[in-house]
Write a protein that holds these residues in place. Sequence first.
Motif, PDB file in Angstrom:
ATOM      1  N   THR A   1      -2.856  -8.313 -16.079  1.00 17.23           N
ATOM      2  CA  THR A   1      -2.935  -7.316 -15.112  1.00 17.23           C
ATOM      3  C   THR A   1      -2.187  -5.977 -15.628  1.00 17.23           C
ATOM      4  OG1 THR A   1      -2.967  -8.929 -13.408  1.00 17.23           O
ATOM      5  CG2 THR A   1      -2.588  -6.543 -12.800  1.00 17.23           C
ATOM      6  N   ALA A   2      -0.825  -6.066 -16.030  1.00 17.30           N
ATOM      7  CA  ALA A   2      -0.176  -4.866 -16.342  1.00 17.30           C
ATOM      8  C   ALA A   2      -0.784  -4.290 -17.511  1.00 17.30           C
ATOM      9  CB  ALA A   2       1.304  -5.482 -16.930  1.00 17.30           C
TER      10      ALA A   2
ATOM     11  N   MET B   1       1.021  -1.072   0.094  1.00 16.62           N
ATOM     12  CA  MET B   1      -0.006  -0.182   0.175  1.00 16.62           C
ATOM     13  C   MET B   1       0.845   1.353  -0.046  1.00 16.62           C
ATOM     14  SD  MET B   1      -3.085  -1.015   2.665  1.00 16.62           S
ATOM     15  CE  MET B   1      -3.562   0.829   2.608  1.00 16.62           C
ATOM     16  N   LEU B   2       1.895   1.469   0.613  1.00 13.62           N
ATOM     17  CA  LEU B   2       2.795   2.414   0.798  1.00 13.62           C
ATOM     18  C   LEU B   2       3.418   2.783  -0.454  1.00 13.62           C
ATOM     19  CD1 LEU B   2       4.762   1.918   4.221  1.00 13.62           C
ATOM     20  CD2 LEU B   2       3.123   3.651   3.476  1.00 13.62           C
ATOM     21  N   GLY B   3       3.836   1.484  -1.187  1.00 13.59           N
ATOM     22  CA  GLY B   3       4.362   1.616  -2.737  1.00 13.59           C
ATOM     23  C   GLY B   3       3.454   2.244  -3.667  1.00 13.59           C
ATOM     24  N   VAL B   4       2.171   1.900  -3.545  1.00 15.81           N
ATOM     25  CA  VAL B   4       1.109   2.460  -4.438  1.00 15.81           C
ATOM     26  C   VAL B   4       0.820   3.874  -3.820  1.00 15.81           C
ATOM     27  CG1 VAL B   4      -1.448   2.321  -5.057  1.00 15.81           C
ATOM     28  CG2 VAL B   4      -0.086   0.318  -4.698  1.00 15.81           C
ATOM     29  N   PHE B   5       0.836   4.222  -2.725  1.00 16.27           N
ATOM     30  CA  PHE B   5       0.750   5.638  -2.228  1.00 16.27           C
ATOM     31  C   PHE B   5       1.824   6.501  -2.746  1.00 16.27           C
ATOM     32  CE2 PHE B   5       1.498   8.800   1.218  1.00 16.27           C
ATOM     33  CZ  PHE B   5       0.462   9.566   1.237  1.00 16.27           C
ATOM     34  N   LEU B   6       2.857   5.840  -2.787  1.00 19.76           N
ATOM     35  CA  LEU B   6       4.031   6.417  -2.993  1.00 19.76           C
ATOM     36  C   LEU B   6       3.947   7.085  -4.791  1.00 19.76           C
ATOM     37  CD1 LEU B   6       7.137   6.962  -1.878  1.00 19.76           C
ATOM     38  CD2 LEU B   6       7.709   5.083  -3.477  1.00 19.76           C
ATOM     39  N   SER B   7       3.545   6.158  -5.276  1.00 18.40           N
ATOM     40  CA  SER B   7       3.433   6.323  -6.728  1.00 18.40           C
ATOM     41  C   SER B   7       2.363   7.236  -7.088  1.00 18.40           C
ATOM     42  CB  SER B   7       3.164   5.192  -7.737  1.00 18.40           C
ATOM     43  OG  SER B   7       2.926   5.188  -8.903  1.00 18.40           O
ATOM     44  N   SER B   8       1.191   7.242  -6.521  1.00 12.88           N
ATOM     45  CA  SER B   8      -0.378   7.939  -6.707  1.00 12.88           C
ATOM     46  C   SER B   8       0.162   9.369  -6.225  1.00 12.88           C
ATOM     47  CB  SER B   8      -1.356   7.147  -6.207  1.00 12.88           C
ATOM     48  OG  SER B   8      -1.319   6.952  -5.118  1.00 12.88           O
ATOM     49  N   LEU B   9       0.784   9.506  -4.870  1.00 11.28           N
ATOM     50  CA  LEU B   9       0.974  10.815  -4.299  1.00 11.28           C
ATOM     51  C   LEU B   9       1.907  11.665  -5.059  1.00 11.28           C
ATOM     52  CD1 LEU B   9       0.477  12.521  -1.859  1.00 11.28           C
ATOM     53  CD2 LEU B   9       3.057  11.360  -0.919  1.00 11.28           C
TER      54      LEU B   9
ATOM     55  N   MET C   1       2.185   0.223  -9.489  1.00 10.98           N
ATOM     56  CA  MET C   1       0.708  -0.090  -9.157  1.00 10.98           C
ATOM     57  C   MET C   1       0.537  -1.451  -9.977  1.00 10.98           C
ATOM     58  SD  MET C   1      -2.035   0.863  -8.160  1.00 10.98           S
ATOM     59  CE  MET C   1      -3.837   1.144  -8.465  1.00 10.98           C
ATOM     60  N   SER C   2       0.801  -1.788 -11.271  1.00 10.76           N
ATOM     61  CA  SER C   2       0.549  -3.213 -11.658  1.00 10.76           C
ATOM     62  C   SER C   2       1.373  -4.113 -11.135  1.00 10.76           C
ATOM     63  CB  SER C   2       0.882  -3.194 -13.233  1.00 10.76           C
ATOM     64  OG  SER C   2       2.386  -2.684 -13.463  1.00 10.76           O
ATOM     65  N   THR C   3       2.574  -4.036 -10.609  1.00 13.73           N
ATOM     66  CA  THR C   3       3.357  -4.916 -10.124  1.00 13.73           C
ATOM     67  C   THR C   3       2.676  -5.271  -8.424  1.00 13.73           C
ATOM     68  OG1 THR C   3       5.164  -4.101 -11.054  1.00 13.73           O
ATOM     69  CG2 THR C   3       5.654  -5.702  -9.263  1.00 13.73           C
ATOM     70  N   VAL C   4       2.292  -4.299  -7.753  1.00  8.63           N
ATOM     71  CA  VAL C   4       1.663  -4.564  -6.891  1.00  8.63           C
ATOM     72  C   VAL C   4       0.504  -5.422  -6.768  1.00  8.63           C
ATOM     73  CG1 VAL C   4       0.084  -3.551  -4.818  1.00  8.63           C
ATOM     74  CG2 VAL C   4       2.235  -2.598  -5.552  1.00  8.63           C
TER      75      VAL C   4
END
Length: 555
Positions: free
Chosen positions: A450-451, A67-75, A166-169
């Motif tokens: 997914t990707a 979730m932190l990874g996705v937050f990192l990218s989208s933020l 995002m896609s890897t998560v």
Amino acid sequence: MTSAENTTVVMEKVDVDSAVVLDTDSIASSKTANANGQLDPGPPLIMDQEVVTLPFRELMVVFVGLMLGVFLSSLDQTIVSVCTTKIANDFHALDEIPWVTTAYLLTSTSFQPMYGKGCDIFGRKATFMFAITVFLIGSALCGAAQNMTWIILARGVAGVGAAGIMSTVMIIITDLVSLRDRGKYQGIIGSVFGFSSVIGPLLGGVFVDKATWRWAFFINLPIGVITMITVIKVLHLPHAMGSFKEKIGRVDFLGALALICGLVLILLPLNWGGSTYAWNSPIVIGMFCAGIVVMGLFLLVEWKQAAEPIIPFRLFATRTNCAVFATCFFLGMGFFSIMFFMPLYFQIVRQETATSAGLELLPLIVGLLMASIGSGFLVSKWGQYRPFIWIGLSLATIGTGLLSLLNVDSGRGMEIGFLFIIGLGIGFSMQTSVLAIQSSVATKDIAVATANATFFRTVGSVFGVAIAGTVFNNGVKNNLAPLIAINADVATVISDSYLAPSFGAEMEAKILSAYMMALRSSFHVCIPFMGLALLSSLMIGAHKLRKSAGPTPME
């Protein structure tokens, strides 16, 4: 030695050729199941000896890291948008502002499909760590930038990493939980995107006003380090088979080069058209034509030359897969256009600050959070995803249509209600559409499918914003033309809408009305985008969501 022991020995000594034969059988059975509308992703390959089932506590720790990874990218996408003007002013390069966004957009879109195949070749964990590392390097370079060229190039580097986060998560989640349970986890992941859409502009505004814009990039570093440590320490997946040299030999470099060049040649004129250059200018038309030719070469490479293509043609062999990709494409066109133009409504028509405009989107984000998390848990409980896609896209289409009713003096209740409806629609449909593609392909194709679903949504967003942006820009020029004929100085509001009050109350009202009509036209364009997404989703088939906890790791 007993019969059971003999069987165990044989299974442990099975060679790769035998594994390939068994994989072919599983794919054949998957195709048969697909004909009956009950496709199951299939069992793990024999070559993937270990099956990872984490204890619940460890799963939660890993999930928080993801979730932190996705937050990192989208933020990163939302926080930087607030800071670009300040950055350009500091470097005395206001005319180069568009390139900051364009560089990030080009690389993040172009590299997105490659991460799916990267997960299959190099493994999920290694690919995710690569994406985070490249993103953090790009962020650090942005924060240390000394001129505009530096920051533009650094944003391009960050985009390469962000493309895969995002896609890897989503792909990693498929390896940790059953297909039936993915809905709730992917729903929560999707809600993180909505949360960052609110917090990003606020943080960006604080950094610009109270500190320095460089913190908009440096803030990524501690979050990224925590994410990497969590994944390294807790997430243990079987390693991808083969030496590094063998893995490199499997990479479709020619296809990757053709895809990157083709997308750049198409995306650049989409960004330039109607603003930097006229749509009928030779450079725009020439780049479009060159892009189409290069994309044709890419398809030829994938069809005839690539041993392991980035976008396998077999993904388009079924109606459901094509329907999901089309749904993601049109959903991206509609949703991201709304996310782009609604802040303009609040900043231009309502004359609010960028920070306030971000807060005004809160009803949309609340609706997205509620529907994304709620639908995820309901999908896991009932095993049905199509109704949520249909309900969500119906609400999104209705909500987009309602936006065209907004006016200069619309009440706060209308704004909140319309945005909340759209948020519910997006929350119900965005992550469930990813679940639909995961349930309709064989195990070996989950990563690339997914990707590519994420890729089609991203490409759709570029096309949608470009089309709606052209309609908006033309509307502004046409609607302001009579006012400019009366007072030539009114033309200054095209580049700075906050100057509208300086022309007096009567002229200000006319200027804001002209902008409102242009925005209404852009909202009208978004309605068919959402409608096409809904129509495409009606062709998505129903497939079985298995409840067994057996994940299907590919490392």
